[in-house]
Design a protein around this motif. Structure first.
Motif: not given
Length: 933
Positions: A205-208, A216-217, A266-267, A390-392
């Motif tokens: 949630l913090f990353i989103y 992320f959502l 998500f996928a 890793n996506r970030i």
């Protein structure tokens, strides 16, 4: 033995081997240290499909019908049948053993447990998820009851079960000490599991909130769905929603479908399926729909039906997520590595739990299938979180790469812009001389052919400027800087000027070139004439390039477009080589032609059609092509019609009122005949057509004296125009006028025309305006202008008089100096000149210097125009002199050229080649003079 028979044999063998540890006929010995003993091996069962058997029935006449379980677990998958179970316990310790019987699966609708009451009878306890949580004998997430077992002989116990959920009944028996120790350990494990979920939720949630990445959502929503599902399967929902008995029936199924939808979303985003498209994206969207449909069915269909659909939809969604990840990994999508690993581990454990729950194969890897499922879920969520992390990093690398690419692209763009600016300047400087001299030549006395040549020179020069503009426009369009202007113009005049550019080409290639403007097309429209002319020139240029014989037709008509919007449809029809269907789809992309052989034969860059498509789309229209190899092509485009705001402000274009007349048109070109007939009919002129000399003579014999004007093409299929004219001398009325249509290069001698009875000659291309002007002269039609066909207008009569102005021209190029000076002399101005900025400053700083205007070239030797203007402004400010108006003369036309001129202190910017009308506007604006005609 068949393959299916072999599978059945192996399944039976595995079942028998699994059940060898105990037999249902043997009782389970109980003792004080009994630790979570599975009762499956000691169970017998009786199927009761309708649920009509009573306890008396199953202990009486149906007692012999009980059979051993097929495995060590009570697991029958999806079934609505009722089942009875029987097991025996023997206490040989000599004291009563206080045990606890537990069914750990909390989603069972109905459970009834029968135990001996010590008086030869049985008492029963009823449990199930329909029962309020507070009424349970023991406050546990599952179903538990205390079960005292007295010492002595083995005693029988019975359990009746019915459920609409998965028929999974993990029934165990424990001593009091081990029962509470087990649940203490379970609580610790659940705390660890749900604590992990909460930590992942907070972290992502913090990353989103920091990145606003949709992946992320949807991961967070998937995590919430998983938490809800596992808590329902754990029975925690019964604690939280103690009185919401109805909700318990549907909670787990609703969570399964919601989890399926969130996971697929998500996928889709994590694997970038929307960018990939194709069958992978379509299947993902289909499965989303299946989950949403199953979710909606819960409101209308019995849960015994929807439960099956829900579990299947959920299983397919998770499985498909794995397939999509593998596909993307094989396609080189780096971010799919952790994703695929997460699903490999999850699917193995989830498959074991699901198969065990459905009762297909007995599995004993965990005490319960759900325990294995939770381990799989935990591993999957951790690995997916790592994949997102890793996506970030990947996104950061991509962002840094994009920023670097943007810097490099900006540098390339600057270099390209500089190159284009220099190229434009170098070409426009001599073009200023060409077009300027052509403009000055209009004041001299010219015959018909010379005047036509002059028009072609001017049009061709403007076409060359159009090529330069194509290159500049492509750069602007690619950068998103192209802006359209909308001005009122006369459409027919614009089309005639555009068509005249190709008159020499048509003559050289012996092609019939016809312009057809349908009668319903408005004459006065509001468009960007420069861009419209540019598109038409590109399409006509292609038509002439790929057509060696036959004809080319430029046709304009009105049509109704989408939402009943009026559109102008322009068509360029040729009889050329045609275009294969496989090539047509990519014709309008940059640097594309039909194939390499055409490129070698015909040349060109393939840039014109790409620019045309982009310009048409900017005008709110569409463009396309229709063609077959060997049968020519029709390039078309449609743009919205906007009528002119003020038609009266458009320069006059001749309109005639014709007396009724009969005209004979002799031409071997059917398209020309059709166009002239259609366009002259509304003017009251009747056109009769003949396709050859023989047909012409037959028509004239049959209708002597009928035709007032006879127009004869010089080149006919069976004869020459001269021969036909001679043969008609005795067949037509003495008042009839005969006109010859001839090629542009054919300078017909007046004596030959008179000798054959021809009144005059007109040149191709075939346009209605040309035909109409000729008929107006011959029929003495009334007109709103009095310009005689073939005679250049006297420009001086309409030019303003600026003889009172004092003007300085600063120009180092002799030809350009001659052009601008000649144009100013037309306005009565006798300008001073200077060859560079230094000499101009000397003149401007003289005490008696009082120039009204200075036309300053920007690039000159010794001192350029920018430097000279800056020094001039400094000098004017120091000596408190009134600033003189300085207009830049520059061959640079990019946006920054004007900005640079104004930044140097100049008042205005005028691009070369210099246009007379623009020159007059600039003088009028900056001098505010009252002119005299």
């Amino acid at each position: 033995m068949s393959f299916s028979g072999l599978l059945k044999f192996l399944f039976t063998a595995c079942t028998l081997l699994a059940g060898m540890s105990a037999h249902a006929s043997e009782p389970l010995p109980v003792h004080p240290n009994l630790a979570h003993e599975n009762l499956g091996p000691y169970m017998e069962y009786l199927r009761d499909p309708q649920g009509k058997l009573t306890f008396r029935d199953i202990t009486g006449k149906y007692a012999a019908e009980f059979r051993d379980l097929p495995g060590e677990k009570i697991s029958f998958g999806f079934t609505t049948d009722h089942y009875w179970f029987r097991f025996r316990l023997q206490n040989a310790t000599g004291v009563t053993q206080n045990l606890f019987l537990e069914i750990a699966y909390p989603l069972i609708d109905f459970i009834r447990i029968y135990e001996p009451d010590g008086d030869g009878g049985f008492r029963h306890t009823q449990l199930g998820d329909h029962q309020p949580f507070a009424e349970r004998p023991l406050i546990q997430n599952g179903f538990s009851i205390p079960l005292p077992v007295p010492p002595g002989d083995a005693q029988e116990y019975y359990v009746q079960v019915h459920t609409t959920s998965v028929f999974d009944v993990p029934i165990t028996l424990s001593s009091a000490k081990n029962f509470f120790e087990y649940h203490y350990d379970s609580q610790w494990q659940n705390g660890l599991f749900y604590g992990l979920l909460a930590g992942l939720l907070a972290y992502n949630l913090f990353i989103y909130l920091s990145t606003r990445e949709r992946a992320f959502l949807f991961y967070i929503l998937y995590l919430v769905g998983i938490t809800g599902l596992t808590s329902a399967l754990d029975g925690i929902h019964f604690r939280v929603f103690a009185n919401a008995v109805g909700w318990q029936q549907y909670a787990s199924f609703i969570y399964i479908n919601l989890t399926g939808v969130f996971f697929l979303l998500f996928a889709r985003d994590f694997l970038a399926l929307e960018e990939r498209g194709g069958w992978v994206l379509r299947t993902t969207q289909l499965l989303m729909g299946v989950n949403l449909l199953a979710l909606a069915l819960h409101m209308y269909v019995d849960i015994s039906v929807t439960s099956r659909t829900t579990v299947v939809a959920g299983f397919l969604s998770i499985t498909w997520g794995m397939v999509a990840g593998v596909v993307r990994l094989r396609e080189g999508f780096i971010g799919a590595r952790f994703y695929v690993l997460a699903f490999v581990l999850f699917l193995v454990l989830a498959a074991m739990a699901t198969i065990s729950a459905l009762g297909l194969i007995p599995l004993y890897a965990f005490e319960s299938g759900f325990q294995g499922l939770k381990i799989g879920i935990a591993l999957q969520l951790v690995l997916l979180s790592m994949a997102l992390g890793n996506r970030i990093n990947v996104l950061k690398e991509q962002q840094m790469g994009a920023e670097q690419a943007a810097i490099e692209a900006h540098a390339r763009s600057d270099a390209t812009s500089e190159f284009l600016a220099k190229m434009s300047h170098e070409i426009r400087t001599p073009m200023n001389g060409v077009l300027g001299m052509a403009e000055l030549m209009r004041d001299t006395r010219l015959d018909r052919i010379q005047n036509h040549y002059l028009n072609v020179i001017t049009s061709s020069g403007r076409a060359l400027l159009g090529v330069i503009n194509d290159i500049l426009d492509f750069s602007k369009i690619e950068a998103g800087h192209m802006e359209l202007e909308k001005v009122d113009c006369h459409l027919e005049e614009l089309l005639n000027e555009t068509a005249s550019v190709f008159s020499l080409t048509a003559d050289e290639k012996h092609l019939e070139f016809v312009l057809n403007m349908k009668p319903d097309v408005p004459l006065y429209v509001r468009v960007d004439p420069t861009r419209l002319r540019q598109v038409i020139l590109n399409l006509l240029g292609n038509a002439f390039k790929f057509t060696d014989r036959g004809h080319i037709l430029l046709r304009v008509r009105c049509k109704t477009g989408p939402a009943k919007r009026e559109m102008l449809r322009f068509e360029v029809v040729d009889s050329g080589i045609g275009i294969p269907a496989s090539v047509q789809r990519r014709l309008f992309t940059s640097f594309t032609q039909a194939d390499s052989s055409i490129t070698r034969r015909y040349g060109g860059t393939g840039l014109g059609l790409a620019i045309s498509r982009q310009l048409v789309e900017l005008m709110g229209g569409v463009i396309g092509v229709e063609s077959q190899p060997g049968h020519g092509a029709t390039f078309w485009f449609e743009i919205p019609v906007e009528n002119a705001d003020d038609p009266g402000a458009i320069p006059p274009f001749r309109h005639f009122e014709f007396p009724p007349a009969e005209v004979l048109l002799v031409s071997g070109l059917p398209a020309y005949q059709q166009v002239m007939t259609e366009e002259l009919a509304p003017l009251g002129i009747t056109v009769t057509c003949a396709g050859s000399g023989a047909e012409t003579r037959e028509v004239c014999r049959a209708h002597p004296g009928k035709f007032r004007v006879i127009v004869i093409d010089k080149d006919l299929p069976d004869d020459s125009g001269y021969a036909v004219a001679r043969s008609l001398a005795d067949m037509v009325s003495p008042e009839a006028d005969m006109v010859l249509v001839t090629g542009l290069r054919d300078n017909e001698e007046i004596s030959l025309l008179q000798e054959t009875g021809l009144r005059m000659a007109i040149n191709r291309p075939h346009t209605c305006a040309q035909f109409r002007d000729t008929l107006a002269l011959l029929l003495q039609a009334r007109t709103d202008t009095t310009v005689e066909t073939g005679t250049p207008p006297a420009l001086e009569s309409s030019m303003p008089d600026y003889s009172h102005l004092k003007v300085l021209i600063v120009e180092d190029n002799d030809v350009n100096l001659m052009v601008i000076r000649g144009m100013l002399q037309k306005l009565g101005i006798r300008p001073d000149t200077a060859a560079n900025g230094r000499l101009a400053l000397e003149k401007l700083q003289l005490a008696d210097s009082h120039y009204d205007l200075v036309f300053m070239d920007c690039e000159m030797p010794e001192m350029d125009g920018y430097t000279a203007t800056r020094k001039l402004r400094i000098w004017e400010n120091e000596y408190r002199r009134t600033p003189v108006r300085v207009i830049a003369l520059s061959a640079h036309v990019l946006a920054d050229a004007r900005a640079r001129s104004l930044g140097a202190g100049m008042d205005d910017h005028m691009a070369k080649p210099v246009n007379m009308s623009v020159l007059i506007q600039k003088i009028a604006h900056w001098t505010r003079s009252k002119t005299t005609a």
